[in-house]
Enzyme design. Structure first.
Site, PDB file in Angstrom:
ATOM      1  N   GLU A 141       0.735  -1.183   0.025  1.00 46.33           N
ATOM      2  CA  GLU A 141      -0.025  -0.035   0.119  1.00 46.33           C
ATOM      3  C   GLU A 141       0.869   1.173   0.124  1.00 46.33           C
ATOM      4  O   GLU A 141       0.574   2.417  -0.655  1.00 46.33           O
ATOM      5  CB  GLU A 141      -0.897   0.180   1.216  1.00 46.33           C
ATOM      6  CG  GLU A 141      -1.870  -1.063   1.326  1.00 46.33           C
ATOM      7  CD  GLU A 141      -2.301  -1.447   2.663  1.00 46.33           C
ATOM      8  OE1 GLU A 141      -3.337  -1.809   2.844  1.00 46.33           O
ATOM      9  OE2 GLU A 141      -1.756  -0.966   3.672  1.00 46.33           O
ATOM     10  N   LYS A 162     -14.373  -2.617   7.496  1.00 47.86           N
ATOM     11  CA  LYS A 162     -13.405  -3.022   8.710  1.00 47.86           C
ATOM     12  C   LYS A 162     -12.241  -3.256   8.275  1.00 47.86           C
ATOM     13  O   LYS A 162     -11.675  -3.452   7.047  1.00 47.86           O
ATOM     14  CB  LYS A 162     -14.094  -4.331   9.288  1.00 47.86           C
ATOM     15  CG  LYS A 162     -13.864  -5.427   8.301  1.00 47.86           C
ATOM     16  CD  LYS A 162     -14.526  -6.845   9.009  1.00 47.86           C
ATOM     17  CE  LYS A 162     -13.517  -7.627   9.859  1.00 47.86           C
ATOM     18  NZ  LYS A 162     -12.292  -8.272   9.282  1.00 47.86           N
ATOM     19  N   ASP A 163     -11.298  -2.763   9.316  1.00 46.96           N
ATOM     20  CA  ASP A 163      -9.829  -2.681   8.952  1.00 46.96           C
ATOM     21  C   ASP A 163      -9.089  -3.195  10.374  1.00 46.96           C
ATOM     22  O   ASP A 163      -9.726  -3.823  11.299  1.00 46.96           O
ATOM     23  CB  ASP A 163      -9.493  -1.463   8.621  1.00 46.96           C
ATOM     24  CG  ASP A 163      -8.909  -0.343   9.826  1.00 46.96           C
ATOM     25  OD1 ASP A 163      -9.856  -0.702  10.758  1.00 46.96           O
ATOM     26  OD2 ASP A 163      -8.417   0.564   9.471  1.00 46.96           O
ATOM     27  N   MET A 164      -7.875  -3.217  10.388  1.00 47.99           N
ATOM     28  CA  MET A 164      -7.002  -3.519  11.474  1.00 47.99           C
ATOM     29  C   MET A 164      -6.117  -2.492  12.197  1.00 47.99           C
ATOM     30  O   MET A 164      -5.492  -2.927  13.020  1.00 47.99           O
ATOM     31  CB  MET A 164      -6.100  -4.766  11.109  1.00 47.99           C
ATOM     32  CG  MET A 164      -6.962  -5.937  10.485  1.00 47.99           C
ATOM     33  SD  MET A 164      -6.091  -7.282   9.822  1.00 47.99           S
ATOM     34  CE  MET A 164      -4.819  -7.939  11.198  1.00 47.99           C
ATOM     35  N   GLU A 165      -6.408  -1.146  12.011  1.00 39.96           N
ATOM     36  CA  GLU A 165      -5.485  -0.298  12.567  1.00 39.96           C
ATOM     37  C   GLU A 165      -6.183   1.116  12.910  1.00 39.96           C
ATOM     38  O   GLU A 165      -5.942   1.843  13.917  1.00 39.96           O
ATOM     39  CB  GLU A 165      -4.737   0.127  11.517  1.00 39.96           C
ATOM     40  CG  GLU A 165      -3.377  -0.676  11.341  1.00 39.96           C
ATOM     41  CD  GLU A 165      -3.825  -1.939  10.271  1.00 39.96           C
ATOM     42  OE1 GLU A 165      -3.207  -3.002  10.179  1.00 39.96           O
ATOM     43  OE2 GLU A 165      -4.667  -1.524   9.347  1.00 39.96           O
ATOM     44  N   THR A 224      -6.211  -0.356   3.063  1.00 44.79           N
ATOM     45  CA  THR A 224      -7.169  -1.496   2.445  1.00 44.79           C
ATOM     46  C   THR A 224      -7.998  -1.903   3.521  1.00 44.79           C
ATOM     47  O   THR A 224      -7.637  -1.653   4.841  1.00 44.79           O
ATOM     48  CB  THR A 224      -6.572  -2.571   1.669  1.00 44.79           C
ATOM     49  OG1 THR A 224      -5.703  -3.255   2.564  1.00 44.79           O
ATOM     50  CG2 THR A 224      -5.766  -1.982   0.442  1.00 44.79           C
ATOM     51  N   ASP A 250     -11.936  -6.466  -0.263  1.00 46.51           N
ATOM     52  CA  ASP A 250     -13.073  -7.701  -0.003  1.00 46.51           C
ATOM     53  C   ASP A 250     -14.082  -7.199   0.559  1.00 46.51           C
ATOM     54  O   ASP A 250     -14.457  -6.424   1.397  1.00 46.51           O
ATOM     55  CB  ASP A 250     -12.249  -8.804   0.893  1.00 46.51           C
ATOM     56  CG  ASP A 250     -11.871  -8.167   2.272  1.00 46.51           C
ATOM     57  OD1 ASP A 250     -12.475  -8.640   3.131  1.00 46.51           O
ATOM     58  OD2 ASP A 250     -10.838  -7.381   2.401  1.00 46.51           O
TER      59      ASP A 250
END
Length: 268
Positions: free
Chosen positions: A39, A200-203, A117, A226
């Site tokens: 990214e 939804k993300d992770m950060e 992303t 996705d």
């Protein structure tokens, strides 16, 4: 003679006055926090950034800073680097929190952009390659079913409001939910629904926590790789779309930076 304000009130008023002044000053230093090298590199090329060899960060950490001047902005792109043992991108909330704290401490930015992303929900109108500007962020995997601790766990925070940016660039608006897993357990799903999230993300919520604590405005630019509530397995769809969606993300972040250039926070 006017009555003296209590210390707390006075310091709050002073903070508000300072914040108002900052919002009227042209944006100068921007920190972009991006979790994955895939990214990050297109933006490094796009803004012609160079890697900082004399790191601002503590010795031994894998975090990488790319920096340069683009138009009238001092751009700093921070990537948490590769895990020293496993060699994969240091994704997730812990690395995001650490680099957010270290970057703010070292660079004192006017604005943080957390770009990356994300998974999207078709039930909320998300499609592959859509780019969202998050209106608010929260966690979906910090479940503490005790009064008030439950709210702390969710950690809901507003993104810095950017109505002009949203309108001008024609980005989609939606709520962002953050957790440390790529997949989605039934418990996570219930929390994501409760958060009314489109992506939804992770950060994101981890960056928001640190930015809020240190009083730095933050915005969140997320491109959909996705469809979480779709038919394809998440990991497979994520990897299949990563290259194309990263290009869309790079384009949008460039447009955001171009829009910010020469403006004050209050003009966003």
């Amino acid at each position: 003679m006017t009555a003296m304000a209590p210390h707390g009130d006075r310091s709050d008023a002073a903070e508000e006055a300072t914040a108002a002044q900052l919002e009227k000053r042209p944006i100068s230093t921007v920190v972009i926090i991006i979790a994955m090298q895939t990214e990050a590199l297109p933006l490094v090329d796009r803004f012609q950034l160079i890697e900082d060899r004399d790191s601002l960060f503590p010795k031994g950490v894998p975090w990488v800073r790319y920096h340069g001047i683009y138009k009238d902005l001092n751009i700093n792109l921070i990537w948490p680097g590769k895990d020293p043992t496993l060699g994969v991108d240091s994704v997730g909330t812990i690395s995001a929190s650490l680099v957010a704290y270290a970057s703010i401490s070292a660079l004192q930015p006017d604005l943080i952009i957390n770009a990356g992303t994300a998974g999207g929900f078709k039930a909320k109108g998300a499609s592959i390659s859509d780019v969202f500007l998050a209106s608010e962020v929260a966690f979906h995997d910090r479940r503490i079913p005790i009064p008030v601790f439950d709210l702390y766990g969710v950690g809901l925070r507003q993104a810095f409001p950017t109505p002009n940016l949203l309108k001008e660039l024609n980005l989609k608006a939606g709520k962002l939910s953050t957790g440390d897993s790529l997949d989605m357990s039934p418990q996570d799903e219930a929390s994501i629904v409760a958060n009314d999230a489109t992506v939804k993300d992770m950060e994101g919520a981890a960056v928001a926590y640190v930015a809020d604590m240190l009083k730095v405005p933050a915005i969140f630019v997320k491109a959909v790789t996705d469809i979480v509530d779709g038919e394809k397995p998440t990991a497979e769809e994520f990897l299949q779309n990563l290259a194309a969606v990263t290009a869309a993300l790079g384009e949008s972040v460039t447009q955001v930076i171009d829009f910010i250039s020469g403006k004050c926070l209050s003009e966003l």
